[in-house]
Write an enzyme that holds these catalytic residues in place. Structure first.
Site, mmCIF file in Angstrom:
data_model
loop_
_atom_site.group_PDB
_atom_site.id
_atom_site.type_symbol
_atom_site.label_atom_id
_atom_site.label_comp_id
_atom_site.label_asym_id
_atom_site.label_seq_id
_atom_site.Cartn_x
_atom_site.Cartn_y
_atom_site.Cartn_z
ATOM 1 N N HIS A 1 14.240 -2.658 14.381
ATOM 2 C CA HIS A 1 13.431 -3.898 13.854
ATOM 3 C C HIS A 1 13.846 -3.689 12.484
ATOM 4 O O HIS A 1 13.391 -4.881 11.605
ATOM 5 C CB HIS A 1 12.129 -3.896 14.212
ATOM 6 C CG HIS A 1 11.104 -3.037 13.817
ATOM 7 N ND1 HIS A 1 10.895 -1.846 14.448
ATOM 8 C CD2 HIS A 1 10.465 -2.977 12.559
ATOM 9 C CE1 HIS A 1 9.959 -1.093 13.659
ATOM 10 N NE2 HIS A 1 9.781 -1.917 12.704
ATOM 11 N N ASP B 1 14.425 0.390 20.135
ATOM 12 C CA ASP B 1 14.269 0.345 18.799
ATOM 13 C C ASP B 1 14.886 1.450 17.976
ATOM 14 O O ASP B 1 14.190 1.957 17.080
ATOM 15 C CB ASP B 1 12.833 0.165 18.684
ATOM 16 C CG ASP B 1 12.448 -0.429 17.118
ATOM 17 O OD1 ASP B 1 13.341 -0.940 16.341
ATOM 18 O OD2 ASP B 1 11.004 0.013 16.829
ATOM 19 N N SER C 1 8.217 2.753 9.241
ATOM 20 C CA SER C 1 9.143 2.500 10.468
ATOM 21 C C SER C 1 10.323 3.117 10.321
ATOM 22 O O SER C 1 11.136 2.847 9.448
ATOM 23 C CB SER C 1 8.961 1.014 10.879
ATOM 24 O OG SER C 1 7.830 0.417 11.205
#
Length: 359
Positions: free
Chosen positions: A36, A66, A138
């Site tokens: 993402h 992911d 992230s």
């Protein structure tokens, strides 16, 4: 390996929609991040903790878990081989550290403990920790006290206090096995059903027939404004991908000066650069110079004890006969900023700002 030594492995990942974190596996020359973080991009920017930027190509994505892999011509000479063991047991209350660039800030380490080593969510297991995992973290490494990589940080909830999650290292190892035969720079999508690698846009997997969402192959289109600004940046000999810093925002260094270009209130385009800190005394001559407006069409000003050079235009003016003149002025501002910071050092005993890049 000590946690401090891992710093050179960790990079900010910057795209046209924002930033996240990634890290290099030195033994494979592959950068790892969340899918993402790079979704909608085939080429992104790597930025190290010294503010040096490098291009990277997206070569592998698996949206189902992911994870994405990148390759770059940058060799990361200071990076160390990371230890990641697929059979390592992660224990309750074990100390863990999240490394990365939360909210796009400089390199940060947050410490916590493992709250749940196999937290089940949406059919997948994650390592849950009370270490802060904020937007921007992230894709970054989550490591144990001895520096062993135990997971990849991922944001699962917004505004969740004392709750962060990591994709286990065993999942990373499985994805590395999947991509081991993919040696091209072209992006490969892993089929969520049969694990086949798909390199060309298709609605169905050729191996198992499962539906493939074509959006995974789409790139985020640039707006007309973005194309205009990136044309001005290209005039400096800079690849505009390296300058991107979010949605219709750019940040890069021209020489020692940090250049920022962004839109404000959807009506104005700003270009600005923090040049120097104000000197400790003898300000009268400096202030007279600043007020004399010596750098038209740009403006010199002071904000929070720093000297700025700035340029503002109405976005509507980009669609007039002044379009090419404005583009030239954007390009020239960067060169002027790199000239002026040295000027203020020499003539007014100013120091560089904390945003300046000094070799």
């Amino acid at each position: 390996m000590s946690i401090e030594n891992i710093k050179s492995n960790v990079y900010k990942i910057i795209t046209s929609k924002g930033s996240g974190t990634g890290f290099i596996l030195k033994d494979r020359n592959i950068w790892v991040t969340n899918y993402h973080v790079i979704a909608g991009n085939r080429q992104v920017t790597l930025e190290d903790h010294k503010m040096n930027r490098y291009l990277a190509d997206v070569i592998f994505i698996n949206p189902d878990v992911d994870i994405a892999f990148l390759v770059s011509g940058h060799e990361a000479p200071d990076a160390q081989p990371l230890v990641y063991q697929t059979d390592r047991t992660v224990s309750h209350s074990e100390s863990v550290y999240v490394l990365g660039f939360p909210y796009g800030m400089p390199y940060t380490i947050t410490e916590g403990i493992v709250s749940a080593p196999r937290q089940l969510m949406s059919g997948k297991h994650y390592i849950q920790t009370d270490a802060a995992v904020n937007p921007g973290n992230s894709g970054g490494p989550v490591v144990a006290a001895d520096g062993t990589l135990i997971g990849i940080a991922t944001s699962k909830f917004q505004n969740a206090d004392n709750m962060g999650f990591a994709i286990p290292a065993a999942v990373l190892h499985e994805e590395l096995d999947s991509v081991s035969s993919h040696t091209e720079k072209s992006m490969a999508l892993k089929c969520s059903s049969c694990a086949e690698l798909i390199t060309t846009p298709t609605e169905y997997c050729a191996s198992c027939g499962v539906n493939i969402d074509l959006k995974y192959f789409d790139e985020i289109p640039l707006t007309d404004l973005a194309q205009f600004v990136e044309g001005a940046i290209s005039g400096l000999g800079i690849n505009p991908v390296l300058a991107r810093s979010g949605v219709e925002a750019w940040e890069f260094h021209q020489g020692s000066s940090q250049i920022r270009i962004f839109t404000y209130n959807k009506n104005y385009l700003y270009a600005t650069s923090p040049l120097n800190k104000l000197p400790k005394g003898n300000l009268e001559a400096l202030l007279k110079y600043l007020l004399s407006n010596p750098v038209e069409p740009y403006q010199l000003g002071i904000y929070q004890n720093q000297i700025f050079i700035s340029y503002r235009v109405a976005i509507s003016d980009l669609y007039t006969s002044f379009r090419e003149e404005i583009k030239k002025n954007l390009t020239q501002l960067s060169l002027k900023a790199d000239e002026m910071d040295d000027f203020f050092i020499k003539n007014y005993n100013c120091e560089m700002t904390n945003f300046s890049k000094v070799e």
